[in-house]
Structures are given as C-alpha cells and as structure tokens.
Design a protein around this motif. Structure first.
Motif, short mmCIF file in Angstrom:
data_model
loop_
_atom_site.label_atom_id
_atom_site.label_comp_id
_atom_site.label_asym_id
_atom_site.label_seq_id
_atom_site.Cartn_x
_atom_site.Cartn_y
_atom_site.Cartn_z
N ASP A 155 0.84 -1.20 0.00
CA ASP A 155 0.00 0.00 0.00
C ASP A 155 0.87 1.24 0.00
OD1 ASP A 155 0.93 0.39 2.59
OD2 ASP A 155 -0.95 -0.17 3.56
N GLU A 156 0.27 2.41 0.14
CA GLU A 156 0.99 3.67 0.04
C GLU A 156 1.97 3.87 1.20
OE1 GLU A 156 -2.56 6.38 2.08
OE2 GLU A 156 -1.97 6.69 0.00
N ASN A 157 1.77 3.13 2.27
CA ASN A 157 2.70 3.18 3.41
C ASN A 157 3.76 2.09 3.33
OD1 ASN A 157 1.33 5.38 4.72
ND2 ASN A 157 -0.25 3.90 5.36
N LEU A 161 0.30 -6.10 1.46
CA LEU A 161 -1.14 -6.37 1.51
C LEU A 161 -1.41 -7.87 1.40
CD1 LEU A 161 -2.24 -3.58 -0.99
CD2 LEU A 161 -2.70 -3.59 1.47
N VAL A 167 -9.32 -5.41 -1.45
CA VAL A 167 -8.05 -4.74 -1.12
C VAL A 167 -7.42 -4.07 -2.36
CG1 VAL A 167 -5.71 -5.15 -0.21
CG2 VAL A 167 -7.65 -6.35 0.78
N SER A 169 -8.02 -1.62 -4.31
CA SER A 169 -7.89 -0.16 -4.39
C SER A 169 -6.74 0.38 -3.54
CB SER A 169 -9.20 0.51 -3.98
OG SER A 169 -10.23 0.22 -4.89
N LYS A 170 -6.20 -0.46 -2.66
CA LYS A 170 -5.12 -0.01 -1.78
C LYS A 170 -3.73 -0.23 -2.38
CE LYS A 170 -7.78 -0.92 2.44
NZ LYS A 170 -7.80 -1.65 3.74
N GLY A 225 -11.91 -1.33 -7.76
CA GLY A 225 -10.67 -2.00 -7.38
C GLY A 225 -9.95 -2.59 -8.57
N HIS A 228 -8.43 0.17 -10.58
CA HIS A 228 -7.18 0.64 -9.97
C HIS A 228 -6.04 -0.34 -10.22
CE1 HIS A 228 -4.52 2.66 -7.15
NE2 HIS A 228 -4.32 1.49 -6.54
#
Length: 382
Positions: A155-157, A161, A167, A169-170, A225, A228
């Motif tokens: 994810d962005e952090n 995942l 999930v 979209s993350k 999702g 993305h």
C-alpha cells in the motif's frame, strides 16, 4: 467405418468418458465391426481435468491448498500422459462451490489456492500450464494467485497487503523481485470462453459479481478495485489489461494470467482439442459424434460440440450431436457444422429421472442412430 466419439460431459449425470462408453456400447450392437475412437473433451470449465486424464492417459494430482475464504480445501489438477502439460481448473482451488451460499462475498475471496496449484505443477516438471477459467468465487484480478508465486503488493505506506477482492484499491506498488524464477520457462494458457473486459458495464464485477454474492454496492467497489489494479499494472509493466477480451474471466483472473504470468487467453475448447491432438484423430474418420448435457442457442457461442464440429468440417466429416435436452434455438447448430442432433430423453420425466437414466438413454439413442445409418445404406442401394 471409423467413428470418432468426442462429447463433453453431461453435467450431474455422466463424465465425458462415460458418455463415450455408452455411445460406443449402443453403436457396437448395430455396427460391431466399426473402428471406434473415444476422445472425451471439455471446454475449460468443470470436467476439463477428468477429460484430459481420460483422453491422454494422464494422472490426477491432489493438493491441499488455500480456499477462496482462506480455509484449506482439497484441490486437484491433471498432468497429461506425456508429463509435459498441467491442466488446472481454477475452481478446484478457488471455486464458488467451496463457499456456502450465505457466506459468499467477493470482497473477501482470493485466488491464492490457484497459485499454490501452479507451484505444485512446477514441482512436477511440466513445461506448459493450462488454466481453465470458470466457476470462480473470486474477484481479485489474480492477485491472490500472484502472491502464492512470490509477487508482493504494497500500500501507500509500503505495508504488504494480503490480497483479496476488497483490497485492490489499496495497491500502490507491485514487487516482482521474489517471483518464482521457474515461471519464466513455462508456457501459460488460459482456457477462456467469455470475452468480457476487466472493468466497466460488461466487466468482471458487473456481470459476474452478483452470482458470487456481491450487492450493488459491492459491485461498484469491486469494479473500482479492478480499475485501480489496471492502472497500477499499466504504470508498472506498461501493459494495458483493462479492455482485453476475456480479461474479466474468473473475476479478473484472465487479466492476472496476462499481467503476472505473461500468459495468453485462448478459446477453451480449441485449447483442449489441441492438447488431445484432435485433428490427427479425426483426419480419416467417417463420422464424428459429439454432445453435451443441453444443446440450445447458446451452444454456438464457443461450446464444446461446436468446437468439435468445426474441426470435423475441415475434413468434410459429418457430425451428429447428442444432448440430454434440446433447448430454444438449438437449430442454430446446423449452421455451425453439426448435421443432426438428438435428445436422449425418450419421454416425459423429471430432471432427477433424466439424470439417473442418462447412461441407458445415451445407449438406446445411439442404437437408434446406428440403425438409421444402416437404413440409409439400404435405401441408397434401392
């Protein structure tokens, strides 16, 4: 005469090989001297593994893998008799039948078990893997399968995942550094007979999501999702997977085969016919008999009997189709290579009775067809 018998299974009644045996049994009672060649077939969906085992003298491999909701299930696949090709029905690991109806939720399901079957096939030394796409409980774009093969999603952090439908979209980054290097040497084909794109009004989520338990709100989230995922794949691999025909098959697993396995999507029945060397088997045949549980107007859209008939017509061989029932629009098959069709049900019966009596009915119908062939020979002499 050389008679090639090449039916699909009659779902819930007979495997393809059982249908072959009953057709031969009936014909032999009338034409005992004929040469019978039995080629059980399938179109990539349920029954494909068994058909490949029967047609190539292959073997069944069983493997406990991760099911669509994360619990363990008993998966399986086939290896052809020459040991070179593995044929996997993705539903064996990630199918809808593994989930009770009230628990179905494609936001939570994953294709990880399908990837685990692929890994096991690699351990058996195959150089080609065919994935049958159908009957899925999933809508994760093949990301669960990819994680089993060593591909990771962050994810962005930059937190890894655990991939499932809800999930997607993350995803901010895809890491291929841990991918199993054996995949580079494998030819991957997805046996797929739907042409739906990955996203949009005809995409995986909108068309197939509801049958997997998705509410209208879930459908919107799932489609977003997958959209993305398509954006991230394009940024990472410079590959646009959103609008490829068939990318939406099996909840986007079609797209995953292309993006994560460098594979291709092919007609299910054409793929299976190639595996069993169908053209070589029918080249000098006098008659081809095919069939499936139901022949109707949908049969012409990539179903197994039409695939068989098209191959037979290359050599000018007449084709007869048998079916458990003839539905609306069945006459359309006459324009696609089948010369005559017969329902095996001889009278009024319940569905349960028809399924129970399938073997007897196939045999009796085959006797009648064979007698008609003999009658035609007599009439030609008159």
């Amino acid at each position: 005469m050389k008679i090639v018998i090449a039916p699909d299974s009659f779902k819930e009644s007979m495997t393809a090989m059982e249908v072959c045996n009953q057709i031969e049994k009936g014909f032999r009672k009338v034409l005992p001297e004929a040469n019978y060649v039995k080629i059980p077939i399938a179109d990539g969906g349920e029954g494909t593994v068994q058909s490949i085992i029967d047609a190539t003298d292959g073997k069944l491999i069983k493997k406990t893998v991760t099911g669509p909701l994360g619990t363990l299930v008993e998966g399986f696949y086939a290896i052809t008799g020459d040991g070179k090709t593995a044929v996997i029905e993705m539903a064996a690991a990630s199918g809808l039948h593994h989930i009770p109806r009230k628990q179905r939720n494609p936001l939570l399901t994953k294709t990880r078990g399908t990837g685990e079957l692929i890994l096991d096939a690699l351990d058996h030394g195959v150089d080609r893997i065919v994935l049958g796409l159908g009957g899925s409980a999933t809508n994760d774009g093949g990301t669960g399968m990819a994680t089993a093969l060593g591909i990771t999603f962050f994810d962005e952090n930059d937190v890894e995942l655990v991939m499932q439908g809800g999930v997607l979209s993350k995803i901010a980054r895809i890491d291929f550094s841990g991918v199993d290097q054996r995949l580079k040497h494998i030819v991957f084909e997805a046996a797929c007979d739907v042409t739906n794109p990955l996203v949009g009004p005809q995409g995986a989520s909108v068309i197939f999501g509801p049958q997997k338990g998705a509410t209208p709100e879930m459908v919107t989230e799932l489609d977003q999702g997958l959209n993305h995922l398509g954006d991230v794949v394009k940024a990472s691999l410079h590959l646009d997977i959103k609008d490829i025909p068939g990318a939406g098959a099996a909840g986007g697993l079609g797209a995953g085969v292309i993006a994560f396995l460098n594979g291709c999507l092919k007609s299910g029945i054409e793929t299976i016919l190639n595996i069993v060397n169908f053209n070589d088997c029918i080249e000098d045949a006098d008659l081809v008999i095919t069939g499936e549980g139901r022949i109707d107007g949908q049969t012409v859209h990539g179903k197994a009997p039409i695939g068989v008939a098209k191959r037979a017509k290359i050599y000018g061989i007449p084709v007869i189709g048998l079916a458990g029932g003839l539905g609306e629009g069945y006459q359309s098959v006459y324009d696609h290579g089948i010369d005559a069709v017969f329902s095996i049900v001889n009278g009024i019966s319940t569905l349960d009775e028809a399924l129970l009596n399938g073997k007897r009915n196939v045999e009796q119908t085959s006797i009648n067809i064979a007698k008609t062939i003999c009658l035609n020979k007599i009439l030609q002499k008159v």
